[in-house]
Design a protein around this motif. Structure first.
Motif, PDB file in Angstrom:
ATOM      1  N   LEU A  87       0.831  -1.212   0.000  1.00 27.27           N
ATOM      2  CA  LEU A  87       0.000   0.000   0.000  1.00 27.27           C
ATOM      3  C   LEU A  87       0.861   1.256   0.000  1.00 27.27           C
ATOM      4  N   GLN A  88       1.900   1.260   0.808  1.00 28.44           N
ATOM      5  CA  GLN A  88       2.797   2.417   0.829  1.00 28.44           C
ATOM      6  C   GLN A  88       3.441   2.626  -0.539  1.00 28.44           C
TER       7      GLN A  88
ATOM      8  N   ALA B 294       1.382   5.845  -7.445  1.00 28.23           N
ATOM      9  CA  ALA B 294       0.182   6.442  -8.038  1.00 28.23           C
ATOM     10  C   ALA B 294       0.058   7.935  -7.721  1.00 28.23           C
ATOM     11  N   PHE B 295       1.085   8.505  -7.102  1.00 26.09           N
ATOM     12  CA  PHE B 295       1.060   9.923  -6.720  1.00 26.09           C
ATOM     13  C   PHE B 295      -0.182  10.243  -5.894  1.00 26.09           C
ATOM     14  N   ALA B 296      -0.467   9.368  -4.915  1.00 24.15           N
ATOM     15  CA  ALA B 296      -1.670   9.491  -4.099  1.00 24.15           C
ATOM     16  C   ALA B 296      -1.462  10.370  -2.872  1.00 24.15           C
TER      17      ALA B 296
ATOM     18  N   ALA C 221      -6.943   2.630   6.651  1.00 29.68           N
ATOM     19  CA  ALA C 221      -8.297   2.251   6.231  1.00 29.68           C
ATOM     20  C   ALA C 221      -8.230   1.271   5.065  1.00 29.68           C
ATOM     21  N   ALA C 222      -7.326   1.529   4.135  1.00 34.12           N
ATOM     22  CA  ALA C 222      -7.163   0.635   2.980  1.00 34.12           C
ATOM     23  C   ALA C 222      -6.627  -0.723   3.411  1.00 34.12           C
TER      24      ALA C 222
ATOM     25  N   ILE D 156      -7.782   6.279  -4.518  1.00 30.57           N
ATOM     26  CA  ILE D 156      -8.581   5.111  -4.904  1.00 30.57           C
ATOM     27  C   ILE D 156      -7.777   4.216  -5.832  1.00 30.57           C
ATOM     28  N   GLN D 157      -7.118   4.815  -6.799  1.00 30.97           N
ATOM     29  CA  GLN D 157      -6.310   4.039  -7.750  1.00 30.97           C
ATOM     30  C   GLN D 157      -5.151   3.334  -7.042  1.00 30.97           C
ATOM     31  N   ALA D 158      -4.544   3.998  -6.065  1.00 31.70           N
ATOM     32  CA  ALA D 158      -3.438   3.383  -5.326  1.00 31.70           C
ATOM     33  C   ALA D 158      -3.908   2.131  -4.594  1.00 31.70           C
TER      34      ALA D 158
END
Length: 160
Positions: A89-90, A96-98, A111-112, A145-147
């Motif tokens: 996730l990290q 994804a430039f999140a 949360a993800a 969301i994309q990440a």
């Protein structure tokens, strides 16, 4: 105020502290233990920046009294990387430039993580719902969301 003993596991390490009764977990983690990864945003339970995982459940550390966590297993983003390798996730948030200012990122990632632990291949709607308790003022949510979807795909490819 009276000090109370609190013991819990934080990111795999046993912690024991004396804290003032009524201290939030957010303040105990940041001020007493030194884990500054949960962020104090609103301090009212509405922004999600302070989200941590306690015994597998997503919780707002700004609303959780530290003394109620005695014996608990607590996870923060500081404990996700292993051996210097970022958690998927990290890595996905970076790729994804999140993140922009990054203030909401720890709460979003936690949360993800809870979502992906429960639903390894979530739909976009699942991700949106899982992140609905977290506020971001910078990214417009789409990169976040994309990440999460990228991390889910990476996890499913690694499991195959």
């Amino acid at each position: 105020m009276a000090k109370v003993p609190v013991q819990f596991t934080l990111n795999g390490s046993e912690k024991a502290e004396f804290i003032e009764s009524g201290t939030t977990l957010l303040h105990a983690l940041r001020d007493k233990i030194g884990d500054t990864s949960p962020k104090g945003g609103c301090h009212q339970g509405t922004c999600g920046a302070c989200s941590v995982i306690i015994d597998g459940e997503l919780r707002l550390s700004c609303l959780t009294l530290a003394e109620t966590c005695n014996g608990a297993d607590i996870r923060t983003t500081a404990g996700l990387a292993e051996g210097g390798v970022l958690h998927p996730l990290q890595r996905a948030f970076l790729d994804a430039f999140a993140t922009q200012c990054g203030f909401c990122t720890p709460g979003m990632i936690m949360a993800a993580k809870v979502l992906l632990d429960r639903v390894p291949n979530p739909s976009r709607e699942d991700v949106v719902e899982a992140l609905s308790g977290n506020i971001c003022r910078c990214t417009g949510y789409e990169p976040i969301i994309q990440a999460v979807l990228i991390a889910a795909r990476a996890n499913s490819q690694n499991a195959a």
